[in-house]
Design a protein around this motif. Sequence first.
Motif, mmCIF file in Angstrom:
data_model
loop_
_atom_site.group_PDB
_atom_site.id
_atom_site.type_symbol
_atom_site.label_atom_id
_atom_site.label_comp_id
_atom_site.label_asym_id
_atom_site.label_seq_id
_atom_site.Cartn_x
_atom_site.Cartn_y
_atom_site.Cartn_z
ATOM 1 N N ILE A 58 0.911 -1.373 0.057
ATOM 2 C CA ILE A 58 0.040 0.044 -0.147
ATOM 3 C C ILE A 58 0.906 0.955 0.090
ATOM 4 O O ILE A 58 0.450 2.546 -0.175
ATOM 5 C CB ILE A 58 -0.904 0.167 0.695
ATOM 6 C CG1 ILE A 58 0.085 -0.262 2.302
ATOM 7 C CG2 ILE A 58 -2.107 -0.943 0.910
ATOM 8 C CD1 ILE A 58 -1.285 -0.030 4.223
ATOM 9 N N LEU A 59 2.684 1.223 -0.239
ATOM 10 C CA LEU A 59 2.667 1.747 -0.705
ATOM 11 C C LEU A 59 3.346 2.262 -1.635
ATOM 12 O O LEU A 59 3.720 1.623 -2.016
ATOM 13 C CB LEU A 59 4.481 2.113 0.948
ATOM 14 C CG LEU A 59 3.719 1.799 2.163
ATOM 15 C CD1 LEU A 59 4.797 2.054 3.526
ATOM 16 C CD2 LEU A 59 2.849 3.081 2.723
ATOM 17 N N THR A 60 4.183 3.450 -1.975
ATOM 18 C CA THR A 60 4.725 4.356 -2.976
ATOM 19 C C THR A 60 6.280 3.655 -2.990
ATOM 20 O O THR A 60 7.016 3.286 -1.890
ATOM 21 C CB THR A 60 4.381 5.196 -3.621
ATOM 22 O OG1 THR A 60 5.304 6.658 -2.379
ATOM 23 C CG2 THR A 60 3.525 6.309 -3.445
ATOM 24 N N LYS A 61 6.722 3.351 -3.853
ATOM 25 C CA LYS A 61 7.995 3.429 -3.900
ATOM 26 C C LYS A 61 9.272 4.487 -3.240
ATOM 27 O O LYS A 61 9.652 3.798 -2.476
ATOM 28 C CB LYS A 61 8.612 3.373 -5.420
ATOM 29 C CG LYS A 61 10.383 2.240 -5.540
ATOM 30 C CD LYS A 61 10.402 2.684 -6.898
ATOM 31 C CE LYS A 61 12.343 2.324 -7.340
ATOM 32 N NZ LYS A 61 12.590 2.286 -8.270
ATOM 33 N N SER A 62 9.341 5.393 -2.976
ATOM 34 C CA SER A 62 9.471 6.561 -2.445
ATOM 35 C C SER A 62 9.474 6.316 -0.888
ATOM 36 O O SER A 62 10.922 6.030 0.260
ATOM 37 C CB SER A 62 9.983 8.016 -2.138
ATOM 38 O OG SER A 62 8.445 8.168 -2.299
ATOM 39 N N LEU A 86 3.922 9.795 4.861
ATOM 40 C CA LEU A 86 4.315 9.186 3.773
ATOM 41 C C LEU A 86 2.868 8.752 2.711
ATOM 42 O O LEU A 86 2.673 10.073 3.528
ATOM 43 C CB LEU A 86 4.249 7.300 4.568
ATOM 44 C CG LEU A 86 4.745 6.851 5.240
ATOM 45 C CD1 LEU A 86 5.029 5.204 5.945
ATOM 46 C CD2 LEU A 86 6.534 6.445 4.874
ATOM 47 N N ILE A 87 3.587 8.363 1.627
ATOM 48 C CA ILE A 87 2.329 8.932 0.735
ATOM 49 C C ILE A 87 2.163 7.027 -0.214
ATOM 50 O O ILE A 87 2.845 5.958 0.031
ATOM 51 C CB ILE A 87 3.352 8.257 -0.947
ATOM 52 C CG1 ILE A 87 3.537 9.856 -0.795
ATOM 53 C CG2 ILE A 87 2.177 9.060 -1.998
ATOM 54 C CD1 ILE A 87 2.993 10.810 -0.046
ATOM 55 N N MET A 88 0.175 6.981 0.534
ATOM 56 C CA MET A 88 -0.179 5.842 -0.157
ATOM 57 C C MET A 88 -1.093 5.441 -1.059
ATOM 58 O O MET A 88 -1.578 6.703 -1.335
ATOM 59 C CB MET A 88 -1.210 5.828 1.713
ATOM 60 C CG MET A 88 -2.029 4.238 2.037
ATOM 61 S SD MET A 88 -2.958 3.994 3.630
ATOM 62 C CE MET A 88 -1.470 4.202 4.708
ATOM 63 N N LEU A 89 -0.942 4.429 -0.683
ATOM 64 C CA LEU A 89 -2.090 4.168 -2.553
ATOM 65 C C LEU A 89 -2.982 3.491 -2.675
ATOM 66 O O LEU A 89 -3.825 2.461 -1.786
ATOM 67 C CB LEU A 89 -1.237 3.062 -3.333
ATOM 68 C CG LEU A 89 0.007 3.269 -3.755
ATOM 69 C CD1 LEU A 89 0.973 2.105 -4.632
ATOM 70 C CD2 LEU A 89 -0.134 4.668 -4.881
ATOM 71 N N GLN A 92 -7.176 1.320 -6.380
ATOM 72 C CA GLN A 92 -6.641 1.922 -7.394
ATOM 73 C C GLN A 92 -5.650 2.525 -8.384
ATOM 74 O O GLN A 92 -5.532 3.060 -8.945
ATOM 75 C CB GLN A 92 -8.074 3.075 -8.105
ATOM 76 C CG GLN A 92 -9.350 2.635 -8.256
ATOM 77 C CD GLN A 92 -10.234 1.901 -6.682
ATOM 78 O OE1 GLN A 92 -9.384 3.159 -5.640
ATOM 79 N NE2 GLN A 92 -11.390 1.025 -6.410
ATOM 80 N N GLY A 93 -5.075 2.318 -7.393
ATOM 81 C CA GLY A 93 -3.245 2.987 -7.529
ATOM 82 C C GLY A 93 -3.063 5.004 -7.318
ATOM 83 O O GLY A 93 -2.631 5.286 -7.694
ATOM 84 N N GLU A 94 -4.323 5.424 -6.432
ATOM 85 C CA GLU A 94 -4.090 6.901 -5.937
ATOM 86 C C GLU A 94 -3.579 6.951 -5.433
ATOM 87 O O GLU A 94 -3.585 6.488 -4.230
ATOM 88 C CB GLU A 94 -5.646 7.290 -6.070
ATOM 89 C CG GLU A 94 -6.842 6.782 -7.686
ATOM 90 C CD GLU A 94 -7.763 7.643 -7.560
ATOM 91 O OE1 GLU A 94 -7.802 7.855 -6.056
ATOM 92 O OE2 GLU A 94 -8.544 8.293 -8.074
ATOM 93 N N ARG A 95 -2.666 7.880 -5.550
ATOM 94 C CA ARG A 95 -2.089 8.610 -3.848
ATOM 95 C C ARG A 95 -2.765 9.738 -3.325
ATOM 96 O O ARG A 95 -3.317 10.371 -3.463
ATOM 97 C CB ARG A 95 -0.663 9.265 -4.707
ATOM 98 C CG ARG A 95 0.724 8.301 -5.536
ATOM 99 C CD ARG A 95 1.131 9.157 -6.733
ATOM 100 N NE ARG A 95 2.147 9.940 -5.782
ATOM 101 C CZ ARG A 95 3.334 9.543 -5.941
ATOM 102 N NH1 ARG A 95 3.712 8.412 -6.389
ATOM 103 N NH2 ARG A 95 4.048 10.271 -5.190
#
Length: 302
Positions: A58-62, A86-89, A92-95
Motif C-alpha cells: 500500500i506504499l509508493t516506491k519512495s 508517507l504516500i499511501m496507494l 485504484q493506485g491513487e496516491r
Amino acid sequence: MPLHQLDDNRVTDYSADYFLSGALVTNADNVIVYVNTYFKKELHWHCNELIGKYIDKILTKSSKIFLQSYVLPTLIHEKKCQEMQLIMLSAQGERMAVTVNAQLDEKGFIYWSFFNATQRDKLYDELIKTREKLEAQTERLQSLASTDELTSLLNRREMDYRSVLLLEQAKRTHRSVALLVIDIDDFKQINDTYGHLEGDRVLKELGQCLKKISRQTDLVARYGGEEFLIMLPDTHSADTLIFCQRLHQLIAEIKVGSEGLTVSVGACMSDSNSTFTELFKHADNAVYQAKANGKNTTYMHS
C-alpha cells in the motif's frame, strides 16, 4: 475497547472501525494482520486484499524506501515513531499523502495509525505561498523605503545609513574614500523653460548615467531635488578627478533642447577621522566653488 491479539498472530477488534483514521497492525515480518474499515471506505481496499500481505503493498516506491531506511529502524530503536510523512496507494493506485504514527510492542507487532494529510499538505502549500508573497512584499517595501522613486537610486536616508558603514570599513582597511556632490546647472531654468515633465526626464536619465559609470561597490544616491551623491571607496584623488572628467563627458550626452546637460561637481577625500557629515559639508562647499568657477566643472576640496 482495546485491540485483541489472537494466538495465530491475528489481531481483531470491531471498535477500531469507528475511528476517522486508518488503523493497521503488522507482525514482526512486516505482514499486515489487521486493518480497520477506513481502508475500505477511504482507499477502497477490501480487508482480504490486505490481510497477509506485506505493508509495502500500500506504499509508493519512495515511501517503501523511507519505511525501510528510517521508519523501521526508528521503531526498533525508539519503539515509536511519530508524525512521519508517507504516500499511501488506494486500490485504484491513487496516491494519498498520510501522516503516520506507529508503536512497536515487545512481540514485534507494530500498531500503525494513518491520518489523511492531503488537506494538511494543501494548507502547508498555501502557507508557503503566502509566506513567499509576504517576503516579496517586504522586499518591495524595503526597496521603496531605500530608493528614490524617480531615479531608482538610493534615497537620502539610505545614503546616510550606508555611507557610515562604508567609511567604517575604509578606516579598518586604511583606504581612502571620495565623496562627490553633483548638482545640475540651472535646473530651475530647465523646469521653467521646458516644464516639469522634461525636468523629471533629465533627473531620470542622469540617474541612469550615474549608475552606468559607477562600480557595484560605489554608493549612488539622489540626495534631494537636483542634487546627487556618489561615494567611491578605495579611490585616490587623482583617480577621482579622472572619474569626474569622464562623468562630465557622459552627462553632456543628455540633451536638454539642443544643448547637452551640464553639472557642477564638488569632491573631497576622506582621511582616517572623516565622518560623512564632514565630508558632505566639504563636498557641498566645493560645489558652490565649482559654480562660481563657471559651472560645468569639478572642484576638489583641499
